[in-house]
Scaffold this motif. Structure first.
Motif, short mmCIF file in Angstrom:
data_model
loop_
_atom_site.label_atom_id
_atom_site.label_comp_id
_atom_site.label_asym_id
_atom_site.label_seq_id
_atom_site.Cartn_x
_atom_site.Cartn_y
_atom_site.Cartn_z
N VAL A 1 -7.31 16.02 -5.28
CA VAL A 1 -7.97 15.14 -4.31
C VAL A 1 -7.37 13.74 -4.38
O VAL A 1 -7.11 13.11 -3.37
CB VAL A 1 -9.49 15.09 -4.60
N MET A 2 -7.08 13.28 -5.61
CA MET A 2 -6.53 11.93 -5.74
C MET A 2 -5.13 11.83 -5.14
O MET A 2 -4.78 10.80 -4.57
CB MET A 2 -6.54 11.48 -7.20
N THR A 3 -4.33 12.90 -5.22
CA THR A 3 -3.02 12.83 -4.57
C THR A 3 -3.19 12.70 -3.06
O THR A 3 -2.43 11.99 -2.41
CB THR A 3 -2.13 14.06 -4.87
N ASN B 1 0.81 -1.22 0.00
CA ASN B 1 0.00 0.00 0.00
C ASN B 1 0.84 1.26 0.00
O ASN B 1 0.44 2.28 -0.57
CB ASN B 1 -0.96 0.00 1.20
N VAL B 2 2.02 1.21 0.66
CA VAL B 2 2.90 2.38 0.63
C VAL B 2 3.34 2.66 -0.81
O VAL B 2 3.28 3.79 -1.30
CB VAL B 2 4.14 2.18 1.54
N PHE C 1 -8.08 14.48 1.72
CA PHE C 1 -8.56 13.16 2.11
C PHE C 1 -7.57 12.45 3.04
O PHE C 1 -7.85 11.37 3.52
CB PHE C 1 -8.83 12.30 0.87
N LEU D 1 -3.52 6.67 1.79
CA LEU D 1 -3.25 5.23 1.66
C LEU D 1 -1.85 4.90 2.15
O LEU D 1 -1.63 3.97 2.93
CB LEU D 1 -3.44 4.80 0.20
N ALA D 2 -0.87 5.70 1.69
CA ALA D 2 0.53 5.45 2.05
C ALA D 2 0.75 5.69 3.54
O ALA D 2 1.42 4.89 4.22
CB ALA D 2 1.45 6.34 1.22
N GLY E 1 0.33 4.01 -2.77
CA GLY E 1 0.00 5.39 -2.40
C GLY E 1 1.01 6.36 -2.99
O GLY E 1 0.64 7.39 -3.58
N ILE F 1 0.65 6.76 -6.75
CA ILE F 1 -0.43 7.68 -7.15
C ILE F 1 0.09 9.10 -7.15
O ILE F 1 -0.07 9.85 -8.12
CB ILE F 1 -1.63 7.60 -6.16
N ILE F 2 0.74 9.50 -6.03
CA ILE F 2 1.20 10.88 -5.90
C ILE F 2 2.22 11.20 -6.99
O ILE F 2 2.09 12.20 -7.71
CB ILE F 2 1.84 11.11 -4.51
N ILE G 1 -5.72 11.27 -1.59
CA ILE G 1 -6.16 9.89 -1.34
C ILE G 1 -4.94 8.96 -1.33
O ILE G 1 -4.81 8.09 -0.48
CB ILE G 1 -7.18 9.45 -2.41
N GLY G 2 -4.02 9.18 -2.28
CA GLY G 2 -2.79 8.39 -2.32
C GLY G 2 -1.96 8.58 -1.07
O GLY G 2 -1.45 7.61 -0.50
N LEU G 3 -1.85 9.84 -0.63
CA LEU G 3 -1.09 10.14 0.58
C LEU G 3 -1.70 9.42 1.77
O LEU G 3 -0.98 8.84 2.60
CB LEU G 3 -1.08 11.66 0.82
N ARG H 1 -1.43 5.55 6.03
CA ARG H 1 -2.10 4.52 6.82
C ARG H 1 -1.24 3.24 6.85
O ARG H 1 -1.04 2.63 7.90
CB ARG H 1 -3.47 4.24 6.23
N ILE I 1 3.75 17.99 -2.04
CA ILE I 1 2.71 17.33 -2.83
C ILE I 1 1.66 18.29 -3.37
O ILE I 1 1.28 18.22 -4.53
CB ILE I 1 2.01 16.24 -1.97
N ILE J 1 0.62 11.40 -10.55
CA ILE J 1 -0.22 12.58 -10.79
C ILE J 1 0.62 13.84 -10.86
O ILE J 1 0.41 14.72 -11.70
CB ILE J 1 -1.32 12.72 -9.71
N VAL J 2 1.61 13.95 -9.96
CA VAL J 2 2.42 15.17 -9.93
C VAL J 2 3.36 15.25 -11.14
O VAL J 2 3.49 16.28 -11.78
CB VAL J 2 3.23 15.25 -8.61
#
Lengths: 349, 289
Positions: free
Chosen positions: B95-97, A307-308, B37, B103-104, A311, A314-315, B99-101, B106, B82, A318-319
C-alpha cells in the motif's frame, strides 16, 4: 539503573546513531543558525520545524515500524492539536504545560477510537479509518474555529516555568528538550517488554495471540499513544506558528510523514531522524539547485520535483531496501568502524 | 422538490463515475490483494492525456480511443515495475508503494501540465432537458448511460469470457486456480490493466463533463469510502457504494456545504467500519491481517 545496563542500552546501534551522530548534528545545525552561518540556507526556524516533525515521525514509527499498523491521519491529528491549543490556551487561558498535558490526553482518547477498526484484523480498514479521521478533523477545524477560539486571534505567548519562550533559540531549547525526552521514551518503550509485544504482533499476529498477548487491546493502546504524540506535535506546531489555517493540514503532509519514516527506515528511531533530516534538506537542496539554474522550468516546478523525488524514493526503498537509509548507513558504518554485529531487528512493515 | 430530484439525478451521475473507479479498485484488490492508492492519479492522468492527445491527433474520438489503449498499458507497466517485486510482502508495505506512486504521479502531472485547469471539448453536449419542472443535464443522463453500458460489458467479461473467469478464479481461490493451470502472474497483470482501463473511462467521462485539473485525482478519495461502504469483496457492492456516496455527497453539498460533503461521506465510512466492516453487500470473510 546499573552502569552495565546503561552501557548495554547505548550499545544498541539505533540509539548510537541517533544519540551519537544525528542529534549533535541537529544541535550543530541550531548553533549554525544562531551564528548566521548557513548550510543550504537551513535556518534555526527550519531546525525547529524539523524537531516538531520528528515528534510526529516518531509517533508514526511507533505505529508502523514497531506494531506494523499504519496511519494516514497525522495531518488530522495536527489539526486536532491546533484546535485543542486554541480551546485550552486561547479560550480557557490555561498555562502552556497544562495545554500540552490535556492535548496528550484528548489525543490519546481520539486515537483509541480511530484505532478501533484495527481490531477487525485487516490493516487496510484501520488505514481507511485514519483517512476518515483526517477529513472529519479538518472539517471540524474549519467549521468550529470560533468555538476553539483560534480564529483570527492566534495562540497566546508561551512560557515554561516562568521562562518566556519567545525567540527561535528559546523554542529550539524547548523543542530539543521535548525531543530528547520523546526519543528516550520511545527508545526504552521499544526495547522493553511492550516493544517486543509490538514486534510480535507486527511479525506474527496469531502467534502473538497464542502466546497470551491481548492483540486487540495492544493495537488500540499503540494507536492512542501514537495519536497523543502527534497531537502534541500539532500543538507545538500551532504555538510556534502563532496562527494556523486549514491549508496547513493537508493529506500531503500525512503522506510526507509516511515518506519520512519509510525513507529513513521505519523500524528504528534513527530512521525517523534520518528521514526528517532528508525531509528538511531536500527542498533546500532543490531550491539551491534551482536558484543556480536561474528562473525557468526547473525553478518554477521545484515543489513538484521535491514530491517526485519523495514518491520515487518511497517506492525504491520499499522495493529494494526496506530497512531504509538508516540501516544502509549502519551497514556502511559497521564496515568502516567494525561495530559488533547484532541480531537483525526483524523485517520492516 | 424539483431541486431535490435534480440533486438526486446528478448525484447518481457522479456516483456512477465513482462506481466505475470503485470497481477498478475492487477488481485489483480482489485478484491481487493490492489496494491501489494511486488509482485516482490514473483517473487524472487519463484526463490530461486526453487533452494532449486531442491537440496532437486533432479529433476527440481518436484521442479517447488512444487514451483507453495507453492508460491500461501504463497500468500493466506499473504492475511489473512496482507491484510484482512486492508480491508476498505485507499488505501495508505494498500500500505504501502505491501511496508513493500516487505522490510522484500527482507531482509529475503538475510539472508537465501546470496548476491551471484545462478544458476538453468532447462529444458530450452541455445542454439540459426539462422533464416537468425538473431540469436535468444531458451530460448527467449520458454519464449514467455510459456507466451502465460499461457495467454490463464488464459483467459479460467476467461471466462469459475465459479471461474474466480466470480472473474470478484467481480472486476466489488462488492456489486452486493455479493447480487448474491458470497463469496467476499473467492474471495479476491483466487485473492491473483492466483496473487502469476503468480509471481511464472515468477520466474520459470526467474530462467531458467538467474541467481537467489535478484535483481529479482526489476522486479516488471519494471512491475509497464507496468501496468499503459497498463491501470490498463485492463488485456489485462497489457500484451500489459508488451511487450511494455520489447521492450523499450531492445532498450534503446542497443542504450543508462543499466542505461538509467529504466529511459526511467519511463519517459514514467510519460508522460502517465500526459497525459493519464487511460493507453493505460484502460477505464476512476470515482474513489474515
Amino acid at each position: 539503573m546499573t552502569a552495565s545496563r546503561w552501557v548495554a542500552r547505548v550499545r544498541a546501534p539505533a540509539a548510537k546513531v541517533a544519540a551519537g551522530v544525528v542529534l549533535p548534528l541537529l544541535a550543530a545545525g541550531g548553533v549554525w543558525g544562531i551564528q548566521g552561518g548557513w548550510f543550504l540556507h537551513i535556518s534555526l526556524l527550519d531546525v525547529n520545524f524539523a524537531l516538531i516533525t520528528l515528534l510526529a515521525a516518531l509517533a508514526l514509527h511507533l505505529l508502523t515500524g514497531r506494531a506494523g499498523l499504519i496511519s494516514i491521519g497525522s495531518a488530522g491529528f495536527y489539526a486536532l492539536g491546533a484546535a485543542l491549543g486554541g480551546l485550552f490556551g486561547t479560550r480557557l487561558e490555561l498555562p502552556f504545560l497544562a495545554v500540552l498535558a490535556l492535548g496528550l490526553a484528548v489525543g490519546a482518547l481520539v486515537g483509541a477510537v480511530v484505532g478501533l477498526p484495527s481490531l477487525s484484523l485487516k490493516g487496510l480498514y484501520a488505514l481507511l479509518a485514519t483517512l476518515a479521521f483526517h477529513f472529519i478533523a479538518v472539517f471540524a477545524y474549519l467549521e468550529y474555529s470560533d468555538t476553539f477560539g483560534y480564529a483570527g486571534i492566534g495562540y497566546p505567548p508561551v512560557s515554561v516555568f516562568g521562562y518566556p519562550i519567545d525567540t527561535d533559540i528559546a523554542w529550539y531549547g524547548l523543542l530539543m528538550a521535548i525531543t530528547i525526552l520523546v526519543v528516550y521514551a520511545v527508545g526504552s518503550l521499544s526495547r522493553g517488554r511492550q516493544g517486543r509485544v509490538l514486534v510480535a504482533i507486527r511479525d506474527q499476529e496469531f502467534a502473538a495471540a497464542a502466546a497470551g498477548i491481548n492483540v486487540g487491546v495492544t493495537k488500540v493502546k499503540v494507536y492512542a499513544l501514537s495519536s497523543a504524540l502527534t497531537t502534541l506535535a500539532g500543538i507545538l506546531y500551532a504555538y510556534y506558528l502563532t496562527t494556523t489555517t486549514v491549508d496547513l493540514f493537508t493529506l500531503d503532509l500525512a503522506i510526507q510523514l509516511i515518506a519520512i519514516i519509510v525513507i529513513g527506515g521505519s523500524s528504528t528511531v534513527a530512521g525517523s531522524v534520518v528521514g526528517v533530516a532528508i525531509w528538511t534538506a531536500l527542498p533546500k537542496l532543490i531550491e539551491t539547485l534551482s536558484n543556480q539554474a536561474g528562473s525557468g522550468w526547473f525553478y518554477d516546478n521545484k515543489d513538484g520535483f521535491n514530491n517526485v523525488v519523495f514518491g520515487l524514493a518511497i517506492i525504491l526503498i520499499i522495493v529494494l531496501r526496506p530497512g531504509g537509509l538508516a540501516e544502509m548507513s549502519m551497514i556502511a558504518a559497521r564496515a568502516a568502524l567494525v561495530i559488533p554485529r547484532r541480531a537483525p531487528a526483524g523485517r520492516d512493515a | 422538490m424539483a431541486s431535490f430530484i435534480q440533486d438526486i439525478v446528478s448525484g447518481i451521475a457522479t456516483g456512477s463515475i465513482y462506481g466505475l473507479v470503485a470497481i477498478g479498485l475492487v477488481l485489483v484488490y480482489k485478484s491481487t490483494g493490492v489496494f491501489n492508492f494511486a488509482h485516482g492519479e490514473f483517473v487524472a492522468l487519463s484526463a490530461f492525456l486526453l487533452t494532449s492527445l486531442t491537440a496532437a491527433l486533432g479529433a476527440g474520438w481518436l484521442a479517447i480511443v488512444a487514451v483507453l489503449v495507453i492508460v491500461p498499458i501504463l497500468g500493466v507497466l506499473v504492475h511489473y515495475l512496482i507491484i510484482r517485486p512486492m508480491m508476498g510482502k505485507p499488505l501495508l508495505a505494498t500500500v505504501m508503494t502505491t501511496i508513493g506512486l500516487g505522490l510522484a504521479l500527482r507531482a509529475l502531472i503538475l510539472i508537465l501540465y501546470g496548476p491551471d485547469p484545462r478544458q476538453f471539448d468532447g462529444p458530450i453536449p452541455s445542454n439540459a432537458v426539462d422533464i416537468g419542472s425538473v431540469r436535468i443535464a444531458v451530460s448527467d443522463l449520458l454519464t449514467i448511460g455510459i456507466a451502465v453500458v460499461c457495467l454490463l460489458l464488464f459483467g459479460l467479461f467476467f461471466t462469459r469470457s475465459s479471461l474474466g473467469l480466470q480472473m474470478r478464479a484467481v480472486a476466489n481461490q488462488m492456489e486452486a486456480s493455479i493447480l487448474s493451470g491458470v497463469n496467476a502472474s499473467r492474471i495479476y497483470a491483466v487485473a492491473f490493466g483492466v483496473g487502469a482501463l476503468l480509471a481511464a473511462v472515468a477520466g474520459v467521462l470526467l474530462a467531458s463533463t467538467s474541467v481537467v485539473s489535478v484535483q481529479l485525482s482526489n476522486l479516488a478519495l471519494i471512491a475509497f469510502p464507496a468501496v468499503i461502504i459497498g463491501g470490498i469483496s463485492s463488485v456489485q457492492g462497489a457500484i451500489v457504494g459508488g451511487i450511494l456516496v455520489g447521492v450523499l455527497e450531492k445532498l450534503a453539498e446542497a443542504y450543508a456545504s462543499q466542505q461538509a460533503a467529504i466529511a459526511v461521506v467519511y463519517a459514514v465510512l467510519l460508522a460502517v467500519l465500526l459497525l459493519r466492516p464487511q460493507g453493505i453487500l460484502g460477505t464476512r470473510e476470515a482474513m489474515r491481517a
